[in-house]
Design a protein around this motif. Structure first.
Motif, short mmCIF file in Angstrom:
data_model
loop_
_atom_site.label_atom_id
_atom_site.label_comp_id
_atom_site.label_asym_id
_atom_site.label_seq_id
_atom_site.Cartn_x
_atom_site.Cartn_y
_atom_site.Cartn_z
N HIS A 254 -6.53 9.53 21.75
CA HIS A 254 -6.85 9.41 23.17
C HIS A 254 -7.78 8.22 23.41
O HIS A 254 -7.55 7.42 24.34
CB HIS A 254 -7.52 10.71 23.65
CG HIS A 254 -8.21 10.60 24.97
ND1 HIS A 254 -7.57 10.17 26.11
CD2 HIS A 254 -9.51 10.84 25.33
CE1 HIS A 254 -8.43 10.16 27.13
NE2 HIS A 254 -9.61 10.55 26.66
N GLU B 87 -8.18 5.56 21.56
CA GLU B 87 -7.51 4.30 21.23
C GLU B 87 -6.42 3.96 22.23
O GLU B 87 -6.31 2.83 22.70
CB GLU B 87 -6.92 4.43 19.81
CG GLU B 87 -6.50 3.10 19.20
CD GLU B 87 -6.08 3.24 17.73
OE1 GLU B 87 -5.20 2.51 17.31
OE2 GLU B 87 -6.66 4.10 17.03
N GLN B 88 -5.62 4.96 22.59
CA GLN B 88 -4.45 4.72 23.43
C GLN B 88 -4.80 4.64 24.91
O GLN B 88 -4.29 3.78 25.63
CB GLN B 88 -3.45 5.86 23.18
CG GLN B 88 -2.24 5.89 24.09
CD GLN B 88 -1.37 7.10 23.79
OE1 GLN B 88 -0.73 7.17 22.74
NE2 GLN B 88 -1.36 8.07 24.69
N ASP B 89 -5.66 5.54 25.39
CA ASP B 89 -5.93 5.63 26.83
C ASP B 89 -7.16 4.84 27.27
O ASP B 89 -7.24 4.43 28.43
CB ASP B 89 -6.10 7.10 27.24
CG ASP B 89 -4.87 7.94 26.94
OD1 ASP B 89 -3.76 7.48 27.30
OD2 ASP B 89 -4.99 9.00 26.33
N LEU B 90 -8.11 4.63 26.36
CA LEU B 90 -9.34 3.94 26.75
C LEU B 90 -9.50 2.58 26.05
O LEU B 90 -10.50 1.90 26.23
CB LEU B 90 -10.57 4.82 26.44
CG LEU B 90 -10.61 6.15 27.20
CD1 LEU B 90 -11.88 6.92 26.84
CD2 LEU B 90 -10.54 5.94 28.70
N GLY B 91 -8.49 2.21 25.25
CA GLY B 91 -8.50 0.88 24.64
C GLY B 91 -9.52 0.68 23.55
O GLY B 91 -9.91 -0.45 23.26
N ALA B 92 -9.95 1.76 22.90
CA ALA B 92 -10.94 1.64 21.83
C ALA B 92 -10.30 1.07 20.57
O ALA B 92 -9.09 1.24 20.34
CB ALA B 92 -11.56 3.00 21.53
N SER B 93 -11.09 0.38 19.76
CA SER B 93 -10.61 -0.11 18.47
C SER B 93 -10.44 1.08 17.53
O SER B 93 -11.00 2.15 17.78
CB SER B 93 -11.61 -1.10 17.88
OG SER B 93 -12.81 -0.42 17.55
N ALA C 202 -12.55 4.50 17.79
CA ALA C 202 -11.84 5.75 18.02
C ALA C 202 -12.23 6.79 16.96
O ALA C 202 -12.39 7.97 17.27
CB ALA C 202 -10.33 5.51 17.99
N LEU D 116 -15.35 4.69 27.71
CA LEU D 116 -15.46 5.16 26.32
C LEU D 116 -16.76 5.92 26.09
O LEU D 116 -16.77 6.99 25.48
CB LEU D 116 -15.36 3.97 25.36
CG LEU D 116 -15.53 4.30 23.87
CD1 LEU D 116 -14.44 5.24 23.40
CD2 LEU D 116 -15.53 3.01 23.05
#
Length: 391
Positions: A239, A241-247, A251, A302
């Motif tokens: 979630h 990584e995919q939805d909030l653009g975390a590395s 993540a 995030l």
């Protein structure tokens, strides 16, 4: 008897180490799920079915582990399952399809389920012998192991392949088992003075309808908790990584925050139980987890999602230990086995349910189901207040 006290202390240390090892190995696996998903080219729902292997293997084994523990002893089964867990965690990176991943995870899940029933049963024996409500401390060790495992995963996610990382976990697991295992193998489970041990070991305790119903209720609370733990383990990093653009590293920190908060919550669990009682602890914990997961799943930033994960960890921290302890107090080892099986049944439902809901709606929306079930656990805990007077 000082000698007996020293023996119980050594036993407590050894059991605590295995709880920590279980959390360490499991967390090391879950933080690499995004990489394994990419490697197998699986959709969210297909990955959910593959992850079902862990829960299915665990629940199937839990049904059998009680008998194995009765025949060979909780301590032996714990050590054997620790070896199997350590070996099987290295297998997922070797797969390249969702089907083979699911089959491998079935083996991993079987070892995971077996060790959980075995060391929970060993812990219940020790809690009764020491006459102190120390059950949350064992689960704190599991969470601490999870935090360390997730933290290590975050550190090596960008530099080590999943194959090398999980093989490292295998080596660590075998070494820890070699060090702590002999203590368990040498010592027999303690026998509380007030308990008629031989009768318990030769036949399951006969339960009346009310007691059986209460054990099932505590199993339901454990199931709601395990659903949340499994959801954050399997889908939390994805979630972020995919939805909030975390590395990938950031993540992985998400599960570490959750595990750290759960560790803190469980380390204070004995104090909470003594001051609030079991019912209030369950109600307050369920409500806190529900609020935290709404934030964790729906927050657009995030930092806010990480805060939500932490609040969820604090809320869920003592629900499972309390449920297992109460079931054990009501029905002995058979109660522990029943509550544990129903509890980890929450993990059986969690991965595929969230995977399908993520495909139908979105992953954030699917994760709100964790908040809903935490609220259910709080409501059920409140409803059992009269039936469990004094708790």
């Amino acid at each position: 008897m000082p000698g007996n006290g020293n023996s119980l202390t050594r036993l407590r240390t050894a059991i605590t180490v295995f709880f920590a090892l279980d959390g360490f190995v499991f967390a090391g696996w879950v933080v690499r799920i995004p990489a394994i998903k990419e490697q197998t080219d699986a959709s969210a729902s297909t990955l959910g079915l593959a992850l079902l292997g862990v829960s299915a293997g665990a629940v199937i084994t839990m049904i059998l582990t009680g008998r194995l523990c009765r025949r060979y002893g909780n301590h032996r089964v714990t050590v054997v399952c620790a070896v199997l867990l350590s070996l099987s965690v290295a297998l997922p990176p070797l797969t390249h399809s969702a089907l083979t991943l699911g089959l491998v995870l079935l083996v991993f899940g079987a070892a995971y389920g077996g060790i959980n029933v075995a060391f929970n049963s060993a812990a219940v024996d020790l809690v009764a012998a020491m006459r102190r409500p120390i059950m949350p401390s064992f689960h704190a060790a599991f969470s601490l192991g999870g935090m360390i495992g997730a933290g290590l995963g975050a550190l090596v996610a960008g530099s080590l392949s999943p194959t090398r990382h999980l093989l490292l976990l295998t080596v660590v697991g075998l070494l820890v088992t070699a060090v702590a295992g002999p203590t368990l193998l040498r010592q027999k489970p303690p026998v509380p003075p007030e308990r008629e041990r031989p009768a318990e070991e030769t036949a399951p305790r006969r339960l009346d309808g009310r007691t059986r119903g209460l054990v099932l209720v505590f199993g339901l609370i454990a199931g709601c908790t395990a659903y949340g733990e499994g959801a954050l383990a399997d889908w939390g990093a994805l979630h972020l990584e995919q939805d909030l653009g975390a590395s990938p590293g950031a993540a992985a920190i998400g599960y570490s925050c959750f595990a750290l908060a759960m560790t803190v919550g469980r380390l204070t669990g004995t104090t909470l139980l003594e001051r609030l009682g079991r019912t209030r602890t369950v109600v307050a914990g369920g409500a806190t987890a529900a609020a935290g997961m709404l934030l964790g799943s729906l927050a657009p930033a995030l930092w806010a999602a990480l805060l939500g994960y932490a609040i969820t960890g604090i809320g869920l921290a003592n629900l499972f230990p309390v449920a297992v302890e109460r079931a054990g107090a009501l029905a002995g080892p058979s109660g522990v086995a029943t509550a544990s099986t129903l509890g980890y049944g929450g993990m059986l439902l969690g991965p595929p349910a969230i995977g399908f809901m993520a495909d139908w709606f979105s992953l954030p929306a699917a994760l709100t189901s964790v908040a809903a079930l935490a609220a259910v656990a709080a409501a059920v805990g409140a409803a059992t207040r009269r039936a469990t007077a004094g708790g």
